[in-house]
Design a protein around this motif. Structure first.
Motif, PDB file in Angstrom:
ATOM      1  N   ARG A  10       0.869  -1.171   0.000  1.00  0.00           N
ATOM      2  CA  ARG A  10       0.000   0.000   0.000  1.00  0.00           C
ATOM      3  C   ARG A  10       0.912   1.228   0.000  1.00  0.00           C
ATOM      4  O   ARG A  10       2.063   1.139   0.409  1.00  0.00           O
ATOM      5  N   PHE A  21      -2.086  -6.532  -9.528  1.00  0.00           N
ATOM      6  CA  PHE A  21      -2.705  -5.215  -9.679  1.00  0.00           C
ATOM      7  C   PHE A  21      -2.674  -4.832 -11.153  1.00  0.00           C
ATOM      8  O   PHE A  21      -1.635  -4.932 -11.799  1.00  0.00           O
ATOM      9  N   ARG A  30      -1.302   4.895 -13.424  1.00  0.00           N
ATOM     10  CA  ARG A  30      -1.558   3.754 -12.543  1.00  0.00           C
ATOM     11  C   ARG A  30      -0.307   2.883 -12.438  1.00  0.00           C
ATOM     12  O   ARG A  30       0.072   2.447 -11.359  1.00  0.00           O
ATOM     13  N   ARG A  62      -6.773  -7.049  -8.571  1.00  0.00           N
ATOM     14  CA  ARG A  62      -7.350  -5.759  -8.229  1.00  0.00           C
ATOM     15  C   ARG A  62      -7.216  -4.866  -9.447  1.00  0.00           C
ATOM     16  O   ARG A  62      -6.110  -4.501  -9.824  1.00  0.00           O
ATOM     17  N   HIS A  83      -7.920  -1.512 -10.331  1.00  0.00           N
ATOM     18  CA  HIS A  83      -8.311  -0.235  -9.724  1.00  0.00           C
ATOM     19  C   HIS A  83      -9.095   0.643 -10.687  1.00  0.00           C
ATOM     20  O   HIS A  83     -10.062   1.284 -10.293  1.00  0.00           O
ATOM     21  N   SER A  95     -12.395  -0.330 -10.841  1.00  0.00           N
ATOM     22  CA  SER A  95     -12.954  -0.343  -9.493  1.00  0.00           C
ATOM     23  C   SER A  95     -13.477  -1.719  -9.069  1.00  0.00           C
ATOM     24  O   SER A  95     -14.464  -1.826  -8.355  1.00  0.00           O
ATOM     25  N   TYR A  98     -12.467  -5.962  -7.854  1.00  0.00           N
ATOM     26  CA  TYR A  98     -11.487  -6.997  -7.525  1.00  0.00           C
ATOM     27  C   TYR A  98     -12.072  -8.352  -7.877  1.00  0.00           C
ATOM     28  O   TYR A  98     -13.294  -8.537  -7.898  1.00  0.00           O
ATOM     29  N   GLY A 105     -16.414  -4.662  -5.627  1.00  0.00           N
ATOM     30  CA  GLY A 105     -15.824  -3.373  -5.992  1.00  0.00           C
ATOM     31  C   GLY A 105     -16.350  -2.231  -5.145  1.00  0.00           C
ATOM     32  O   GLY A 105     -17.055  -2.442  -4.158  1.00  0.00           O
ATOM     33  N   TYR A 106     -15.965  -1.052  -5.558  1.00  0.00           N
ATOM     34  CA  TYR A 106     -16.368   0.169  -4.852  1.00  0.00           C
ATOM     35  C   TYR A 106     -17.176   1.038  -5.799  1.00  0.00           C
ATOM     36  O   TYR A 106     -16.686   1.398  -6.865  1.00  0.00           O
ATOM     37  N   ASN A 123     -11.884   5.050  -3.327  1.00  0.00           N
ATOM     38  CA  ASN A 123     -10.960   4.082  -2.721  1.00  0.00           C
ATOM     39  C   ASN A 123      -9.967   3.490  -3.709  1.00  0.00           C
ATOM     40  O   ASN A 123      -8.817   3.218  -3.362  1.00  0.00           O
ATOM     41  N   TYR A 124     -10.396   3.289  -4.940  1.00  0.00           N
ATOM     42  CA  TYR A 124      -9.496   2.687  -5.917  1.00  0.00           C
ATOM     43  C   TYR A 124      -8.809   3.735  -6.797  1.00  0.00           C
ATOM     44  O   TYR A 124      -8.151   3.395  -7.768  1.00  0.00           O
TER      45      TYR A 124
END
Ligand SMILES: Cc1cc2nc3c(=O)[nH]c(=O)nc-3n(C[C@H](O)[C@H](O)[C@H](O)COP(=O)(O)OP(=O)(O)OC[C@H]3O[C@@H](n4cnc5c(N)ncnc54)[C@H](O)[C@@H]3O)c2cc1C
Length: 918
Positions: A117, A154, A161, A311, A313, A316, A318, A330-331, A467-468
């Motif tokens: 992270r 990822f 990204r 993931r 991102h 958004s 996973y 996801g988000y 978040n992503y």
């Protein structure tokens, strides 16, 4: 069985919405709060192991009458905290779970654990969780926790990204976390079912994996019980008794249940989405919201076995390996709030709202096309708690001593559980956590915000929706703004100020030559039927800087910095915390609290640190000794005994306040701490022309003899009484003016009017960041943290070790000095013009020896500067010779750049400028 593509089609045919956007208008909240039970994909859930309605059967074992610590809640956090308390030797710790272990959110988690992270502390926390579930628990109990190491991948669909992933890879090298940047073709070879046509690249982390919630919590509770801890299920906590001691301090006294109470001095609130309700039992504010969070589990997919978790991102979503199937989650931009959190909700799930979830499907199908024809076996939509900055809430609550928080885990409570449980246990046992947990500490929020429902809701929504998103260095929230504005806000706004948000305050970031850019009310990015702002200038300026290159406003910041170095700049620092420490014991308290000797005559100002018992730095601040005055005013309260005026960084005011209050209570010092932060504004005029400017505004002699560095005086500025303080945050000749609120605008205007002919400019915190790093001044919570001692940070001059005066942290510093420093903060310059932002790996003679904590560009020296702690890979002490004798490079996004190490600041190393010698 519905397939993912069918779900997409069904959603698309609903009137009034587009599946691609997934943001059609709909109610903000869940209707009746359905609690339908759904099947979950774990073979061994506790739900299946035992029947429902266990609470009615009463506690699973008798309650003890006393306990050293009571943990409330038996989810990931409660179990991890109990286990780590037991490991630290806390006897008689008790966990009370309302229903059965994991029955809240934990039982249906996806259980993903990523190791990388964009935060060094989080990398360490994740590493600890991984160690606990993959090794420690099995060694201790002989039981397998269900940990599966299938790796993590990822996905990057654009350059930014991939740049972010490369930054993670470089940080990982400093921590020994293996990761690889893969090309699309390499990714395809690793994950044959993946569509890689639109890929820029991927980051593969082979030792990532998946946690099993039931296995983890069962093993944790067994290991804790083996060390004497007790787990009591079916026992809801109904009240928390708080007493006020003879010093007037509110402390936890007991935990109440329908089956009796437990006397205890310490409670840990690990109640997940119910933590707010548990906090209210003790009068503690818990700023979180409950939201629906979901994934779906597919039918079997041929060829998916043993694939890493994914993931993506940018989409958004996973994709988690689920045996021979996938879980897809996801988000969303429009998550559903759970307004009325029910206390009857155990092992429950909500009906999935396909209108909301559909937005993930396209992305998932695009990434793994076989999903289009794959059926959905089950849906898992459960409650989870989210916080205003997407970080957990931990530590001792400012309102009640002995009440600790371990909640608000933002969909990362499995992977962060082990690291956070360990830190919480440390916090409880030793008074402070071992790592720098400031980013999770409840005291990072100002107390005026922690029960501000609109602020909590807006910020939590934005944090969830983003978040992503790539974490760019200069991003700011759009939600929950304009909560605290200082007296100069409108003046600065009119002059093009682009504000940053800190601690609820709007503080100046930089000044836009292109015109004004006000922060507007939060539009929820157009979700929930809100009208999204069009042509939002502030948002556009932020978006312009979504890059890891030099930002487009680089040259604007440069002009502000060079004006300060060449003429003068005025900085509005009104958001600073401004406290008075007065009373009979104020001097005794100051001796104990501050590492530097502040027992100087009235009129002196001292830069000092405040330490914790481990010698770590809880704060750096300036302390000015006051002469008693006859009348109370914002510039000095009336007091007897001694008095000190404390100026602390505005972003950390609550942290400082709580630290000082706690120390005063623990030592029973008889003095008062008074908060005047809102009553006073503050401007700082810095630069070679500052004296000429201020000499025309102030009625005082500003010569070196009459007004030396590190002193302060009450003077008149344009006829208004202010406290002038000769100090610098940027390494220049300069003064701060601490101004009663009503006088701020006239004084500022007078300074600007005079300053015009001296080249005075407005400047913001982006310039301060650059100027201060160029001068080598430390920033608390960047290069100086609770896990760094002032000796390691090169601030030995702030420690009165030559005196015999005891102070908090002194013993730890003496021990450290005797044993030799295990690491040192080192300044690096990089010759090549390349931007750095922190987290770059430090290489010395071919070995990784640390990482960069803070980096910026220094415009006067025309170089990138970077600060990081260097350790000796052999584990030995790090001497100055060790620092000087290495050959260094800094690794940024996988590329190394030669760097020079400096033991003194490369800018004005002899400190002439602050003395007015130009
Ligand atoms: C769909 C979904 C997917 C997720 N995926 C991941 C993931 O991949 N990786 C990851 O790390 N995290 C993930 N999470 C998040 C993670 O599951 C949670 O952060 C974590 O489980 C929270 O644990 P907790 O202990 O804080 O809360 P909980 O598990 O909710 O535990 C709180 C406990 O407190 C008890 N309680 C409440 N009130 C009382 C009271 N008055 N007295 C006694 N007990 C009480 C409750 O019964 C409950 O058991 C996911 C979450 C969801 C919803």
């Amino acid at each position: 069985m519905a397939s993912l593509s069918r779900a997409l089609r069904v959603a698309a045919t609903r009137p009034g919405r587009s599946p691609a956007q997934g943001l059609g208008p709909r109610a903000l909240t869940s209707g009746a709060g359905a609690t339908t039970e759904k099947s979950v994909p774990y073979e061994r859930t506790l739900k299946e192991a035992r029947g429902p309605s266990a609470v009615a059967q009463g506690p699973s074992r008798p309650l003890p009458s006393t306990a050293n610590v009571v943990v409330i809640g038996g989810g990931s956090l409660g179990c991890q905290t109990l286990y780590h308390l037991a490991k630290l030797g806390v006897s008689g710790a008790v966990l009370l779970e309302r229903d059965r272990l994991t029955s809240g959110t934990t039982w249906h988690t996806a259980g993903l654990l990523w190791q990388l992270r964009p935060s060094d502390v989080e990398v360490e926390l994740l590493a600890h969780t991984r160690r606990v579930v993959s090794r420690d628990l099995e060694e201790e109990t002989g039981l397998h926790t269900g940990w599966i190491q299938n790796g993590g991948l990822f996905i990057a669909s654009n350059r930014q990204r991939l740049d972010e992933y490369k930054r993670l890879m470089s940080l990982g090298k400093a921590y020994g976390v293996e990761s690889h940047v893969l090309s699309p073709a390499e990714t395809k070879a690793l994950y044959p079912l993946m569509n890689v046509d639109d890929l820029y690249g991927t980051l593969y982390v082979p030792h990532d994996g998946t946690m099993d919630p039931a296995g983890t919590c069962t093993t944790l509770s067994r290991a804790a019980a083996a060390r004497g801890a007790q787990v009591i299920e079916n026992c809801p906590v109904t009240g928390i008794r708080v007493r006020t001691d003879d010093f007037g301090v509110r402390r936890v006294a007991a935990v109440e249940t329908e089956h009796g109470s437990i006397q205890t001095p310490c409670v840990v609130n690990c109640a997940g989405v119910w933590a707010d309700a548990v906090g209210r039992m003790a009068g503690v504010k818990v700023p979180l919201v409950a939201m629906h969070h979901a994934y779906v589990v597919t039918e079997r997919i041929e060829g998916i076995q043993n694939m890493p978790n994914v993931r993506d991102h940018d989409a958004s979503v996973y994709l988690r390996l689920q045996g021979d199937a996938l879980s897809v989650g996801g988000y969303e931009a429009n998550p559903i709030f759970w307004e009325e959190v029910s206390d009857k909700f155990a092992f429950g799930l909500f009906d999935l709202d396909w209108d909301v979830f559909t937005q993930h499907i396209e992305g998932a199908i695009n990434r793994v096309p076989v999903l289009e024809k794959t059926g959905i076996k089950s849906t898992v939509c459960g409650p989870e708690s989210f916080t205003p900055d997407h970080k957990p809430l931990m530590g001792e609550a400012p309102e009640v001593r002995g009440f600790f928080l371990g909640c608000g885990f933002n969909s990362a409570g499995m992977m962060l559980g082990g690291g956070c449980g360990r830190e919480l246990a440390h916090w409880i046992v030793h008074g402070r956590p071992e790592k720098d947990m400031y980013g999770y500490d409840i005291r990072r929020f100002h107390h005026s915000l922690t029960d501000h429902r609109r602020w909590i809701r807006e910020r939590s929504h934005e944090s969830y929706a983003k978040n992503y998103s790539v974490v760019f260095p200069h991003d700011e929230p759009l939600a929950g703004r304009n909560m605290r504005t200082d007296p100069l806000h409108e003046e600065l706004l009119a002059r093009g100020c682009v504000f940053q948000e800190r601690h609820g305050w709007e503080r100046p970031g930089w000044f836009n030559p292109g015109g004004t850019a006000p922060v507007l009310h939060y539009d929820y990015y157009g979700a929930y039927g809100n009208q999204a702002h069009q042509g939002y200038a502030y948002n556009r300026l932020l978006a312009d800087e979504y890059t890891f290159d030099f930002p487009p406003h680089h040259d604007v910041i440069k002009q502000e910095c060079l004006a300060c170095r060449g003429a003068a700049a005025v900085f509005d620092m009104s958001y600073f915390g401004k406290f008075y420490l007065v009373g009979a014991d104020a001097s005794k308290a100051a001796d104990w609290l501050f590492s530097a000797d502040v027992s100087r005559p009235p009129g002196s100002t001292v830069y000092t640190c405040m330490l914790n018992p481990q010698g770590g730095t809880e704060s750096d601040l300036t302390v000015s000794r006051l002469a008693p005055g006859p009348e109370a005013s914002a510039l000095a309260p009336a007091f007897e005994g001694d008095g000190f005026y404390l100026a602390v960084g505005g972003a950390v005011a609550q942290h400082n306040w709580s630290h000082i209050t706690t120390v005063l209570q623990d030592q029973r010092f008889r003095c008062q701490l008074i908060d005047s932060s809102e009553d006073l504004g503050m401007i700082s005029i810095q630069g070679p022309a500052s004296r000429a400017v201020l000499q025309e505004v102030l009625d005082a002699d500003l010569s070196n003899e009459a007004f030396p560095f590190s002193t302060h005086k009450l003077v008149r500025a344009a006829g208004h009484l202010v406290r002038a303080m000769r100090l610098s945050f940027v390494g220049e000749l300069g003064w701060e003016l601490h101004i009663p609120r009503p006088s701020c605008v006239p004084v500022y205007q007078a300074v600007m009017a005079v300053g015009a002919k001296h080249g005075l400019v407005n400047a913001g915190y982006r310039a301060i960041d650059s100027l201060s790093i160029e001068k080598g001044y430390r920033h608390w919570h960047a290069d100086l943290r609770p896990d760094d001692s002032p000796l390691e940070a090169g601030l030995a001059f702030t420690c009165k070790l030559r005196s015999s005066t005891p102070f908090l942290g002194r013993e730890a510093l003496e021990k450290q000095r005797a044993e030799g420093l295990r690491r040192r903060l080192v300044c690096f310059t990089v010759d090549e013009k390349v931007p750095m932002f922190g987290l770059e790996a430090i290489w010395r003679d071919g070995q990784a020896v640390g990482h960069i904590r803070r980096a910026d560009f220094g415009f006067a020296i025309d170089k990138t500067l970077a600060y990081g702690y260097v350790r000796d890979p052999s584990g030995g002490p790090v001497s100055l010779d060790f620092v000087k004798n290495g050959s260094y490079s800094l690794e940024r996004m996988g590329v190394t750049y030669p760097a020079q190490a400096h033991v003194k600041s490369p800018f004005d190393p002899d400190n002439k400028r602050v003395k007015g010698i130009y």
